[in-house]
Motif scaffolding. Structure first.
Motif, short mmCIF file in Angstrom:
data_model
loop_
_atom_site.label_atom_id
_atom_site.label_comp_id
_atom_site.label_asym_id
_atom_site.label_seq_id
_atom_site.Cartn_x
_atom_site.Cartn_y
_atom_site.Cartn_z
N GLN A 130 0.86 -1.17 0.00
CA GLN A 130 0.00 0.00 0.00
C GLN A 130 0.90 1.23 0.00
O GLN A 130 2.08 1.16 0.34
N VAL A 131 0.31 2.37 -0.35
CA VAL A 131 1.14 3.56 -0.51
C VAL A 131 1.80 3.95 0.81
O VAL A 131 2.93 4.45 0.81
N TRP A 132 1.14 3.70 1.95
CA TRP A 132 1.76 4.08 3.21
C TRP A 132 3.00 3.23 3.50
O TRP A 132 3.91 3.67 4.20
N HIS A 133 3.03 2.01 2.95
CA HIS A 133 4.24 1.19 3.09
C HIS A 133 5.43 1.88 2.40
O HIS A 133 6.55 1.88 2.92
N VAL A 134 5.17 2.43 1.22
CA VAL A 134 6.24 3.12 0.49
C VAL A 134 6.67 4.37 1.24
O VAL A 134 7.86 4.69 1.31
#
Length: 453
Positions: A130-134
């Motif tokens: 997910q984008v928050w992982h990035v």
């Protein structure tokens, strides 16, 4: 073995007045002379592989965020999160680096960045990313960079000693620019062929090379420097050290102006490719590739020089700014593209000369803090300046934006050159030599004695 740079760091030093230290190499002995040092050779080869992986992750990271969100703003947030730790904690990282042994420190920072890349690869390849992982991964890499950057910069002098520092710093820059030519191309093939996750996986595995090189180094062959003891006020001490030395503070100020206003090429080049020449992503890629070629040439030429003089920094920065102004006026795409090569060359000359002159003028016990301040201003300038130059470019056009950035760089170089000349008790001399006009700075005493001669 480390007394050379330390001795040269006395207040307002004049390298011509200090006793000549034995130089193990001629001034222009070989473009690759520092590679004769086994420890540096291991370091260099490890960085060859790791830098390619780093460029691959940069491309894959931006593409992944864009594919997950469809938002360019999200890509900008990812970049900001990666640079934010350097802006917030850069000086504290320098304090740590001055206290710690460089090789064990690099083993920790490089390992942490490898684990971050592998974690992102696993999430991407399993379809759970997910984008928050990035965002978290970008911030984690930024935190590691706070210590890793000044540690790597200052470790070079321990690998080769002061006699070959200019050559080693230049080869490091050539190494990075070479990876800039290879990494994005390989990343593009992986992303389109097998997926983004494999680019992250390659970057994570690429850290095996520098970690192996660090482990294989011979500790007895390092140029040992005295580490700063733990104590209060070391951050303030580092800032006072820099501000009290014109040969340190003014090059850093100059790099701040150049990095903030003139080095924002993602803004300038994308605008020229899209809005001025209406040529799309292919032209943008061409501009970046040609600039990387020029940067590589500039780094290799710097490797042949045995010294890093501040007057070369001033001239290179003025030429860099002037070339940006001229490039802004070019009527055709191919003329503009050709300007990218000398822009890359002079931009790299500014970078390498500043880096080397600062390291050579800094006491080894202070080098981590000084390099952290330099990297904080140099790397932090682009995120700060990007909104400003972006607004100028959007409001007045790409040509005005690029010309304005070049004008700031040239003007800053001219003003700081005059300040350094005044501090060094120099004055401008205009005359003729061999039938040609010659403009140079000479000591005021020499000018005063000239009529009597």
């Amino acid at each position: 073995m480390s007394s050379g740079p330390g001795a040269a760091s006395a207040p307002a030093p004049d390298p011509h007045d200090s006793p000549p230290a034995p130089d193990p190499l001629p001034r222009k002995s070989s473009m690759f002379s520092s590679l004769k040092v086994r420890n540096y050779r291991l370091f260099f080869m490890g960085q060859v592989v790791s830098n390619i992986g780093t460029w691959m992750q940069r491309i894959a990271q931006d593409w992944l965020v864009l594919s997950l969100t469809g938002s360019s703003a999200a890509v900008g947030i990812t970049t900001a999160l990666q640079f934010l730790p350097m802006l917030l904690f850069g000086l504290y990282g320098g304090v740590l680096v001055d206290r710690l042994r460089k090789r064990p420190t690099l083993l920790v920072t490089q390992s942490s960045m490898a684990l971050t890349a592998i974690a992102l690869a696993v999430l991407t390849l399993t379809g759970h990313v997910q984008v928050w992982h990035v965002y978290v991964a970008a911030f984690a890499v930024g935190l590691a960079t706070v210590v890793d950057n000044p540690a790597r910069q200052s470790f070079v002098s321990e690998l080769v000693g002061p006699g070959q520092l200019q050559n080693a710093v230049s080869l490091n820059s050539a190494n990075f620019q070479s990876a800039r030519l290879v990494g994005p191309a390989v990343a593009g093939l992986l992303i389109t062929g097998v997926g983004t996750g494999f680019a992250f996986l390659f970057n994570g595995l690429s850290f095996i090379a520098p970690l192996t090189g660090l482990l294989l180094m011979r500790a007895r062959e390092l140029h040992v420097v005295e580490r700063a003891p733990r104590g209060k006020g070391q951050l303030r001490e580092g800032v006072r050290y820099v501000t009290g030395r014109p040969e340190l503070i003014w090059p850093i100020v100059l790099v701040g102006f150049v990095g903030t206003f003139a080095f924002n090429f993602p803004v300038y080049l994308s605008a020229f490719a899209d809005d001025v020449f209406h040529a799309g992503a292919g032209a943008y890629s061409l501009f970046n590739t040609l600039m990387a070629v020029g940067s590589l040439v500039g780094a290799l030429l710097a490797a042949r020089r045995g010294t890093a003089r501040l007057r070369l920094l001033i001239v290179a920065a003025m030429a860099f700014g002037a070339l940006e102004i001229l490039a802004a006026t070019t009527p055709t795409l191919w003329m503009f593209a050709l300007f990218m090569i000398p822009l890359g060359l002079f931009g790299m000359t500014v970078n390498v000369t500043t880096n080397t002159s600062i390291q050579m003028s800094t006491d080894p016990a202070m080098r981590g803090r000084v390099m952290a301040l330099y990297m904080m201003i140099f790397l932090g300038g682009s995120p700060v300046g990007a909104p400003i130059v972006g607004w100028i470019t959007d409001t007045y056009g790409a040509r005005v934006g690029l010309a304005a950035g070049g004008a700031v760089a040239a003007l800053a170089a001219a003003v700081i050159g005059l300040i350094l000349a005044r501090v060094g008790n120099l004055r401008l001399s205009v005359g003729w030599h061999g039938g040609h006009p010659r403009v140079r700075f000479v000591p005021r005493e020499q000018e005063a004695l000239a009529p009597a001669a």
